[in-house]
Structures are given as structure tokens and as C-alpha cells.
Design a protein around this motif. Structure first.
Motif, PDB file in Angstrom:
ATOM      1  N   LYS B 111       0.865  -1.174   0.000  1.00  0.00           N
ATOM      2  CA  LYS B 111       0.000   0.000   0.000  1.00  0.00           C
ATOM      3  C   LYS B 111       0.904   1.226   0.000  1.00  0.00           C
ATOM      4  O   LYS B 111       1.804   1.341   0.827  1.00  0.00           O
ATOM      5  CB  LYS B 111      -0.862  -0.035   1.264  1.00  0.00           C
ATOM      6  CG  LYS B 111      -1.831   1.125   1.448  1.00  0.00           C
ATOM      7  CD  LYS B 111      -2.759   0.809   2.628  1.00  0.00           C
ATOM      8  CE  LYS B 111      -3.795   1.876   2.874  1.00  0.00           C
ATOM      9  NZ  LYS B 111      -3.296   2.992   3.680  1.00  0.00           N
ATOM     10  N   THR B 113       1.165   5.183   0.578  1.00  0.00           N
ATOM     11  CA  THR B 113       0.448   6.247   1.278  1.00  0.00           C
ATOM     12  C   THR B 113       1.303   7.518   1.262  1.00  0.00           C
ATOM     13  O   THR B 113       2.483   7.449   1.570  1.00  0.00           O
ATOM     14  CB  THR B 113       0.187   5.846   2.753  1.00  0.00           C
ATOM     15  OG1 THR B 113      -0.339   4.522   2.785  1.00  0.00           O
ATOM     16  CG2 THR B 113      -0.770   6.805   3.429  1.00  0.00           C
ATOM     17  N   PRO B 114       0.703   8.648   0.894  1.00  0.00           N
ATOM     18  CA  PRO B 114       1.484   9.888   0.981  1.00  0.00           C
ATOM     19  C   PRO B 114       1.783  10.226   2.439  1.00  0.00           C
ATOM     20  O   PRO B 114       1.023   9.855   3.334  1.00  0.00           O
ATOM     21  CB  PRO B 114       0.567  10.955   0.378  1.00  0.00           C
ATOM     22  CG  PRO B 114      -0.741  10.307   0.121  1.00  0.00           C
ATOM     23  CD  PRO B 114      -0.645   8.852   0.368  1.00  0.00           C
ATOM     24  N   LEU B 115       2.876  10.914   2.680  1.00  0.00           N
ATOM     25  CA  LEU B 115       3.135  11.419   4.023  1.00  0.00           C
ATOM     26  C   LEU B 115       2.025  12.401   4.396  1.00  0.00           C
ATOM     27  O   LEU B 115       1.422  13.032   3.530  1.00  0.00           O
ATOM     28  CB  LEU B 115       4.490  12.116   4.090  1.00  0.00           C
ATOM     29  CG  LEU B 115       5.722  11.291   3.671  1.00  0.00           C
ATOM     30  CD1 LEU B 115       7.004  12.037   4.045  1.00  0.00           C
ATOM     31  CD2 LEU B 115       5.727   9.918   4.299  1.00  0.00           C
ATOM     32  N   ASP B 116       1.759  12.544   5.686  1.00  0.00           N
ATOM     33  CA  ASP B 116       0.722  13.470   6.141  1.00  0.00           C
ATOM     34  C   ASP B 116       1.130  14.923   5.917  1.00  0.00           C
ATOM     35  O   ASP B 116       0.324  15.738   5.464  1.00  0.00           O
ATOM     36  CB  ASP B 116       0.445  13.272   7.636  1.00  0.00           C
ATOM     37  CG  ASP B 116      -0.399  12.038   7.921  1.00  0.00           C
ATOM     38  OD1 ASP B 116      -0.819  11.393   6.954  1.00  0.00           O
ATOM     39  OD2 ASP B 116      -0.616  11.737   9.098  1.00  0.00           O
ATOM     40  N   ASP B 199       6.121  15.620   9.104  1.00  0.00           N
ATOM     41  CA  ASP B 199       6.742  14.293   9.138  1.00  0.00           C
ATOM     42  C   ASP B 199       8.088  14.255   8.423  1.00  0.00           C
ATOM     43  O   ASP B 199       8.902  13.382   8.663  1.00  0.00           O
ATOM     44  CB  ASP B 199       5.806  13.272   8.486  1.00  0.00           C
ATOM     45  CG  ASP B 199       4.504  13.152   9.239  1.00  0.00           C
ATOM     46  OD1 ASP B 199       4.561  12.883  10.451  1.00  0.00           O
ATOM     47  OD2 ASP B 199       3.436  13.364   8.639  1.00  0.00           O
ATOM     48  N   GLY B 218      15.158  11.397  12.565  1.00  0.00           N
ATOM     49  CA  GLY B 218      14.711  10.293  13.419  1.00  0.00           C
ATOM     50  C   GLY B 218      13.344  10.653  13.987  1.00  0.00           C
ATOM     51  O   GLY B 218      12.426   9.853  13.951  1.00  0.00           O
ATOM     52  N   THR B 219      13.253  11.892  14.512  1.00  0.00           N
ATOM     53  CA  THR B 219      11.944  12.414  14.917  1.00  0.00           C
ATOM     54  C   THR B 219      11.113  12.669  13.670  1.00  0.00           C
ATOM     55  O   THR B 219       9.919  12.398  13.623  1.00  0.00           O
ATOM     56  CB  THR B 219      12.108  13.730  15.706  1.00  0.00           C
ATOM     57  OG1 THR B 219      12.886  13.457  16.857  1.00  0.00           O
ATOM     58  CG2 THR B 219      10.773  14.317  16.101  1.00  0.00           C
ATOM     59  N   VAL B 220      11.744  13.234  12.671  1.00  0.00           N
ATOM     60  CA  VAL B 220      11.138  13.399  11.345  1.00  0.00           C
ATOM     61  C   VAL B 220      12.117  12.838  10.323  1.00  0.00           C
ATOM     62  O   VAL B 220      13.276  12.591  10.640  1.00  0.00           O
ATOM     63  CB  VAL B 220      10.888  14.891  11.012  1.00  0.00           C
ATOM     64  CG1 VAL B 220       9.849  15.496  11.936  1.00  0.00           C
ATOM     65  CG2 VAL B 220      12.182  15.679  11.067  1.00  0.00           C
ATOM     66  N   ALA B 221      11.638  12.632   9.107  1.00  0.00           N
ATOM     67  CA  ALA B 221      12.541  12.269   8.020  1.00  0.00           C
ATOM     68  C   ALA B 221      13.147  13.551   7.452  1.00  0.00           C
ATOM     69  O   ALA B 221      12.570  14.631   7.576  1.00  0.00           O
ATOM     70  CB  ALA B 221      11.777  11.521   6.935  1.00  0.00           C
ATOM     71  N   GLU B 377       8.422   9.428  -4.751  1.00  0.00           N
ATOM     72  CA  GLU B 377       8.507   8.346  -3.753  1.00  0.00           C
ATOM     73  C   GLU B 377       9.029   8.830  -2.410  1.00  0.00           C
ATOM     74  O   GLU B 377       8.716   8.251  -1.370  1.00  0.00           O
ATOM     75  CB  GLU B 377       9.435   7.244  -4.247  1.00  0.00           C
ATOM     76  CG  GLU B 377       8.880   6.474  -5.405  1.00  0.00           C
ATOM     77  CD  GLU B 377       9.980   5.749  -6.148  1.00  0.00           C
ATOM     78  OE1 GLU B 377      10.763   5.025  -5.509  1.00  0.00           O
ATOM     79  OE2 GLU B 377      10.073   5.924  -7.383  1.00  0.00           O
ATOM     80  N   THR B 380       6.234   9.564  -0.084  1.00  0.00           N
ATOM     81  CA  THR B 380       5.290   8.497   0.229  1.00  0.00           C
ATOM     82  C   THR B 380       6.005   7.470   1.086  1.00  0.00           C
ATOM     83  O   THR B 380       7.224   7.492   1.209  1.00  0.00           O
ATOM     84  CB  THR B 380       4.798   7.773  -1.037  1.00  0.00           C
ATOM     85  OG1 THR B 380       5.905   7.083  -1.614  1.00  0.00           O
ATOM     86  CG2 THR B 380       4.222   8.738  -2.043  1.00  0.00           C
ATOM     87  N   LYS B 381       5.250   6.591   1.679  1.00  0.00           N
ATOM     88  CA  LYS B 381       5.849   5.432   2.326  1.00  0.00           C
ATOM     89  C   LYS B 381       4.963   4.243   2.011  1.00  0.00           C
ATOM     90  O   LYS B 381       3.822   4.395   1.561  1.00  0.00           O
ATOM     91  CB  LYS B 381       6.095   5.610   3.804  1.00  0.00           C
ATOM     92  CG  LYS B 381       5.047   6.103   4.787  1.00  0.00           C
ATOM     93  CD  LYS B 381       3.680   5.908   4.499  1.00  0.00           C
ATOM     94  CE  LYS B 381       2.624   6.503   5.361  1.00  0.00           C
ATOM     95  NZ  LYS B 381       2.724   6.425   6.766  1.00  0.00           N
ATOM     96  N   LYS B 382       5.496   3.054   2.215  1.00  0.00           N
ATOM     97  CA  LYS B 382       4.767   1.857   1.873  1.00  0.00           C
ATOM     98  C   LYS B 382       4.434   1.056   3.119  1.00  0.00           C
ATOM     99  O   LYS B 382       5.156   1.107   4.105  1.00  0.00           O
ATOM    100  CB  LYS B 382       5.601   1.004   0.914  1.00  0.00           C
ATOM    101  CG  LYS B 382       5.622   1.599  -0.483  1.00  0.00           C
ATOM    102  CD  LYS B 382       6.949   1.513  -1.144  1.00  0.00           C
ATOM    103  CE  LYS B 382       7.014   2.489  -2.308  1.00  0.00           C
ATOM    104  NZ  LYS B 382       8.393   2.738  -2.737  1.00  0.00           N
ATOM    105  N   SER B 383       3.338   0.316   3.049  1.00  0.00           N
ATOM    106  CA  SER B 383       3.015  -0.670   4.072  1.00  0.00           C
ATOM    107  C   SER B 383       2.788  -1.999   3.355  1.00  0.00           C
ATOM    108  O   SER B 383       2.114  -2.038   2.330  1.00  0.00           O
ATOM    109  CB  SER B 383       1.726  -0.290   4.809  1.00  0.00           C
ATOM    110  OG  SER B 383       1.824   0.992   5.376  1.00  0.00           O
TER     111      SER B 383
END
Lengths: 423, 423
Positions: B111, B113-116, B199, B218-221, B377, B380-383
Motif C-alpha cells: 500500500k 500512502t502519501p506522508l501526512d 513528518d 529520526g523524529t522526522v525524516a 517516492e 510516500t511510504k509503503k506498508s
């Protein structure tokens, strides 16, 4: 397990071992020494930390052949089937280079290239972790990485674990080195007489390995620095408490700092799971670890609605999420942050740890908000392709020069102007 | 420029500003203070570092409307056309969620998903850099990120540069804050009363911004920490020395530490380019910077064959590569390491900096060996999705349990066993 009404302040208690100043200094010294002295340093550190003198770092064909003698045919078959599942899943992640063309002669594109060389670190210790090898080596191979190297600390007798060797061989890994710890990471990053440097280092390890990876980051790429394992189970009244408890415990047995959390809309399920956890803990070989994890990092949250429960899950952004509700697929679109999502009561987390195909290297510590599972893409990089024709430059050149001047970059503008003045 | 026969030891001289101990300490204090004191700290640091008291951090609609008064229609049109090109290119990078199904009821997938929320840092200073805004905001928007926030240090009069505001508005960015430096990064990472945390933080900045990004990582990318700009031109006898010189200088004008290198198979081209560089330097506004870059980091390497030249290019792994040879497409497959590849003599690097569409945020400092341009990319991140049916668990469960026991993880094995015992 503590049963807590869900408030807005839901959070996973999380701890990451950042290492002490002393450990960082020790790692820094090891890395510097390996960089300067090469193989000699590797041998000395191996003698010091692993208690064995390894004259030849490279695993030989004889050692591989010998390893097969102790591993059962049944085990090998399971490893092969897992390997094939993991290959099949990751093959679907392969990206193609692409391009787009325009009538004025412009060609733009993106070229995907596998990394040249990747090092996979495989931890030593009493147990063998063939799944670590599968999950890190397979995506690199699927990506097309030509040189995939493995390192692992030798056992007291100077050999590697038989299952580790068999698994590596089943994947066709040819370069396996008997060296571990920070010294292995330094060797992979900077190279020694025996070990040629790689471009990226992946794989889990203890705090010394993690700190060494942080220190060589930039010279080479690294995967994430993983924190303790985490599971969140989202359950409604339909959930089977026995299964839920077992799945929570499967994370808890990893590490006293692992987090196992249940978020449920049903108070009866909450109590039944708490009861089951207690019961199942009694006969668990890793009872002490799991108990500590449950006491310090475990929790059961009771939500007043499924929607509130889903919000909590997104707030937690767990590494593993199990959705054990009547209609898990209805919940899936609402899940924004989770490393891996297991849907339905038969999708027990160990299914994904070893066998199903998706990677078990997942973002921990809330980084599922912005990070992904390990993928084939992590073993490739992209290059942009830009080909402008003379006609395209004539058509758009003045705009490009004007943009450059807007940013005060006259040399940029002139680079285009020289092309424009030609007929 | 130095003309050097190509030896095996070709290397780009590269320097990265790592910051001093004092700078790291200063940044650490700023980050901590903002984290504790929020907006109040932002205002105090802005007064201290930017010399202006900003009572309202958020840019108002009035400020945006006013900005349009000073920016020409022509400039706006160029920005819009660049924006559309960049959108078009990045839209091709969008990945789909996917799944695969098996007859036993197994569904596996990924899946996307865009970052928030994403924060884009835009540097201040005398010049405006609308291209920075385009290249960082557009991919985030194309990825589907709902909240894209911009921060930039205010000018002495407490406003932001008009071109910056107009560009942001042309992209539909609604949240723009007048705050810069390490304090802006801290606000984006931890949030204040006015600025909600994001994020991921992207965008270039000075050493204080870079160090702050490292500290909140680490707290954020974060995106990469970029080093000075680099260009390598690969040229044969067919190359136009005037164009090559101009393109080398277009990188050199960025930074005294920028690298501009020519690798050529033709000694005449080498000399002619050296001559042209000298000549073109004379009238360049940023002559001092470009001259320093050329003297300290510039070089012309002469290769005895195209193949040797290509090897050198791969060794250098440059941020920007121009391939100016008779048949550039024949060379493309041989290029393994470069952030962006410009093919043919009309594909001048500034074409890609502003206008063509591919991203100008590219891997520097040799990291093109393992890193990519900024892409959709990255926002976004993947699950992983794993859905096993009862039938699938019955079919494969014993193998999964056996695998878990092979790794000494009994609770994992039992989680499966509980499902197997049920009829």
C-alpha cells in the motif's frame, strides 16, 4: 497487562538503545583501526571479541559442503519455499527505467540502476537467523546487485552456524566472511586486503554494529537502525483472545523492550486477552523476556468506537499491525501509518516474519509515519535523463536564461545564451 | 584549469562543511529552546539572527497579493511553465498500491500512502530561489501530501521575497512561515503553538539549517544533506569548447567549493576548453567564486579512450554529468553512477536546473553511487499487506512453525500452532 481506557494521549512506550559515550568511542577506534590496518585489525578484533583466531576470513566451499551434513532436508525445503515466496513478492517491486519523448526532440527519463555491491550483516549469537539472510539478500539480488557479500561473527570454533551457511548457499551468495561487530562494518565500508568495500550495508546487529553503521553512513548507504520490535493488534468483539494473546507474545519474546499493544473496542476481549497472555506466558521458554516486555511496554487500550481505535493505531504508527475485526478490508483504507498490515485472524504475524513473501525488515519507533519496509528499490538508485534537441533549446532557451537571471546566476544564463546565438 | 592525464586514481576533490563543534552546540541549544518555548523562542531567534521582530509568523493573503505587484507577468508565466513541466515529469513517478492473490485465499500487497505533512525550507539571502520551491514542493504535492508547509527567513523589513511568495502561491502553498535557520527546522520537527509539526523536512540551507536537520533526523525524516554542486563533462573531439566551458562555469559560479571537471578523449578539446574558461571568466559577475572553484576543484582529465573516460566518470559518480560525444546514447548504458545525465551538446545543465522537469535536487559528494534524485517516492511510504486465509494457514502453517523453532522463537511457532489445532 494494564487495561487502559483510550485517551487522546495514546502512545507506545518506546526505547532505543543509543549507546553510551564509551561505546561510541570504542566503535570509533575499531573503525579507524580497521580502516588503517585492514585484515590484520580484523583478525585481532575477532580474536579479542569472538575469542577465536580466524586465519582465513572467507568461508570455503568445504565449509559449505560440511554445513549441509547437519541441516535436515526438511529444513532446507522450508528455506527454499520461503526464499521462493520472498523472491516472488519482491520481483513485483522491480521498477523499470522509463522515458518520455516530445516532438521537438526532447527526451526525458529516469534510469534505474542496481547498486554495484551490497554487504549484509548477519548477527551471530546462539541462535541462527536464516530469515535475516533471506529478507536482506533476496531484495538485493532481485534488484540486480552483482556483488552481494555476507559477514557474520564466527563461533568459538572459528566456523559459522550451519543453517546460516546453508541459507546463504541456497541464495547463491559466494562471498561470506567470518567477521562480525563494528570491525565487519568498517571492513565493508572502507575495504581491506581481503574484503572489497561495498556501497550499502544492511542487516541487524547489536549496539556496536548499529553505532558502526551510523559512523560509516555517508561513505556508504545503510538501512535503518532498527529499534525493538513492536506489534499493535486492533480487535473488535469478533477477535479470538487466544490468537491475539499468542500474537502479542510472539513480539514480546523478542526483547524485554519490545512493545505489544492491543487496541480493542470490546471490554470482554480486553479482559480475555489479558487472561490468555497470563496463561500462555506460563509455559513459554522465553517467559522472562516476554513477561518483562509485557510489564514494561505492553498495554491494552479500550476504545469507545472503531474509528477512535483506528485513530489510536495511526497515532502509534506501529511496525506490525494486525487488524482482527469483522471486516478488516473496510479498515485498511483508514490505516495511514504501519510497517506491515496483517488482515484477519489467520494472518498471524509470524506468517510475515518468515514465509509469506513481504519483507520483515520494517520501520520501528514510529518511523512508519515516513518510512517503508525494505524493498528492492532500496538496492537501486535512479539517474535523471535529460536530452534537449537544438530545436528544444531554441524554443525554450530564452525562458531558461531568464529564470537563471531571476536567481542571479549569470553563468547559468550564458550557458544557454551561447546555444541561442548559433543559427 | 589543470590538464591532467587520466590515471587510475581519478577523484573529484570534494569538501563538505561538517560544521564546527561550536556550531553544533549553538544549533543544539536553538533546537532545545524552540522545543521548550515554542513561538516565543522563534520570535527571539528571528530578532537575533534576522534582525527583525516578526509578530505574526504566518504570511497573510495581503502579503501575497502585494508580492504580485512587483513580479512581472513574464516571470510568472515562466514560473508556471516550469511548474507544469516539473509536475508532468514527476507525475510519471507516481507508484500505485498493488496486490496479488492466490487461490488458497492469500492476498499480499503493498500500500502506497502519501506522508501526512511535509515542511519545505527555502533559504533567504539576497537572491530568491523559486526553483528550490518548485523542485521541493511539486513532488510532495504530486505524491498527494495534504499539508505542504514552507518556511523561509524574513528580510530585514519582516517580509519574504516577492518572487518566493508568488512562486509558493502559484503552487497553492497556503502555509508559509517567516522563520528561518535552525529555529525553523526545530519548529517543523517538534511543532510550536503556531506551526504544527511535520513528518519530513526537505530543502537546502546554510550550515545551521543542515546541522539542525541532522539533529532532528529520526523524529522526522529529512532529505539528503547536500554538499557543494558538481559537474563532470564527458567530451570527445566533437564537443564545442565554448559550450563546455560555459557549462563548467555554470556550476563553478555556485560556490568556491563547487567541482567542475572535464574528462575528454581529445587533447585539443582540453586545451580549447581551458582557454575558453579563462576567457569567459573575465566578464562573469561571480568571477571570484567561479575562479576559486576552478582553481581549487576544477580539472581537465585526458583519457586515452572513451571506455577509459567512462570508467573515470563512474569513479567520480558526479551530481551532474554531461555526455557531449558523437553518440551520447551509446554511452548512456555504460554510465552507472550519476545524479542526472545530460545527453548531447544542447542539453546544457541549466536546462535541468529550472525548466525541463526532472528534479534538480541530486546526490552530491559521490553518493550517486547509492542515492537518487528527489522523487515523488520520497514523499510516500509503503506498508506491506498480508492476508492469509484459514486454508492458507492450514496449508503452510507447519512449515512456518518449524521455521520459527529453527530460530528459537517458540512463541512465534505457537501463534501458528493455535490456528492449526482448530478444525
Amino acid at each position: 497487562m494494564k487495561i487502559i481506557p483510550l485517551t487522546e494521549d495514546v502512545s507506545l512506550k518506546r526505547s532505543i538503545d543509543q549507546g553510551t559515550e564509551e561505546q561510541r568511542k570504542a566503535v570509533s577506534e575499531i573503525v579507524t583501526t580497521v580502516r588503517q590496518e585492514g585484515d590484520k585489525a580484523l583478525q585481532q578484533f575477532t580474536e579479542k571479541f569472538d575469542g577465536v583466531r580466524v586465519s582465513d576470513l572467507l568461508v570455503t566451499n568445504e565449509e559449505i559442503t560440511k554445513a549441509y551434513e547437519t541441516v535436515s532436508e526438511e529444513t532446507i525445503e522450508i528455506i527454499r519455499e520461503a526464499r521462493d515466496n520472498i523472491r516472488d513478492f519482491h520481483a513485483r517491486q522491480v521498477q523499470q527505467s522509463w522515458m518520455t519523448t516530445a516532438a521537438n526532440g526532447t527526451i526525458l527519463g529516469q534510469k534505474v540502476t542496481p547498486l554495484d555491491a551490497v554487504g549484509v550483516y548477519v548477527p551471530g549469537g546462539r541462535a541462527a537467523y536464516p530469515s535475516t539472510i533471506l529478507m536482506n539478500v533476496v531484495p538485493a539480488q532481485v534488484a540486480g546487485v552483482e556483488r552481494v557479500v555476507m559477514t557474520s561473527p564466527p563461533q568459538k570454533d572459528g566456523t559459522l552456524n550451519d543453517v546460516v551457511l546453508v541459507t546463504a548457499n541456497e541464495l547463491g551468495v559466494k562471498e561470506i566472511y567470518k567477521v562480525g561487530g563494528a570491525q565487519a562494518i568498517a571492513a565493508l565500508a572502507y575495504g581491506t586486503e581481503t574484503i572489497t568495500a561495498v556501497d550499502k550495508i544492511v542487516g541487524p546487529g547489536n549496539i556496536f554494529v548499529a553505532l558502526a553503521k551510523q559512523q560509516v553512513f555517508g561513505t556508504v548507504a545503510i538501512d535503518m537502525i532498527a529499534g525493538p520490535s513492536e506489534i499493535v493488534v486492533l480487535a473488535d468483539a469478533s477477535a479470538n483472545p487466544e490468537y491475539v494473546a499468542a500474537d502479542l507474545l510472539s513480539q514480546a519474546e523478542h526483547d524485554p523492550m519490545a512493545s505489544a499493544v492491543l487496541v480493542t473496542t470490546d471490554a470482554h476481549v480486553a479482559e480475555a486477552v489479558a487472561e490468555e497472555v497470563k496463561k500462555q506466558l506460563e509455559t513459554l521458554p522465553k517467559r522472562e523476556i516476554a513477561q518483562a516486555s509485557m510489564d514494561d511496554y505492553g498495554a491494552i487500550y479500550i476504545a469507545t468506537s472503531l474509528s477512535e481505535a483506528v485513530d489510536a493505531v495511526n497515532e502509534l504508527a506501529p511496525e506490525h499491525l494486525e487488524v482482527v475485526v469483522e471486516d478488516p478490508w473496510a479498515v485498511l483504507p483508514l490505516i495511514r501509518h504501519a510497517g506491515a498490515i496483517f488482515l484477519g485472524e489467520y494472518s498471524s504475524e509470524p506468517v510475515g516474519d518468515y514465509f509469506a513473501g513481504p519483507n520483515h525488515v520494517l520501520p520501528t519507533n514510529g518511523t512508519a509515519r515516513f518510512s517503508s519496509p525494505l524493498t528492492v528499490e532500496d538496492f537501486t538508485k535512479k539517474s535523471s535523463i535529460i536530452s534537449y534537441s537544438k530545436a528544444a533549446v531554441k524554443q525554450h532557451g530564452e525562458k531558461i536564461s531568464a529564470f537563471a537571471r531571476l536567481e542571479g546566476l549569470e553563468a547559468h544564463a550564458r550557458a544557454i545564451d551561447y546555444r541561442l546565438k548559433e543559427k
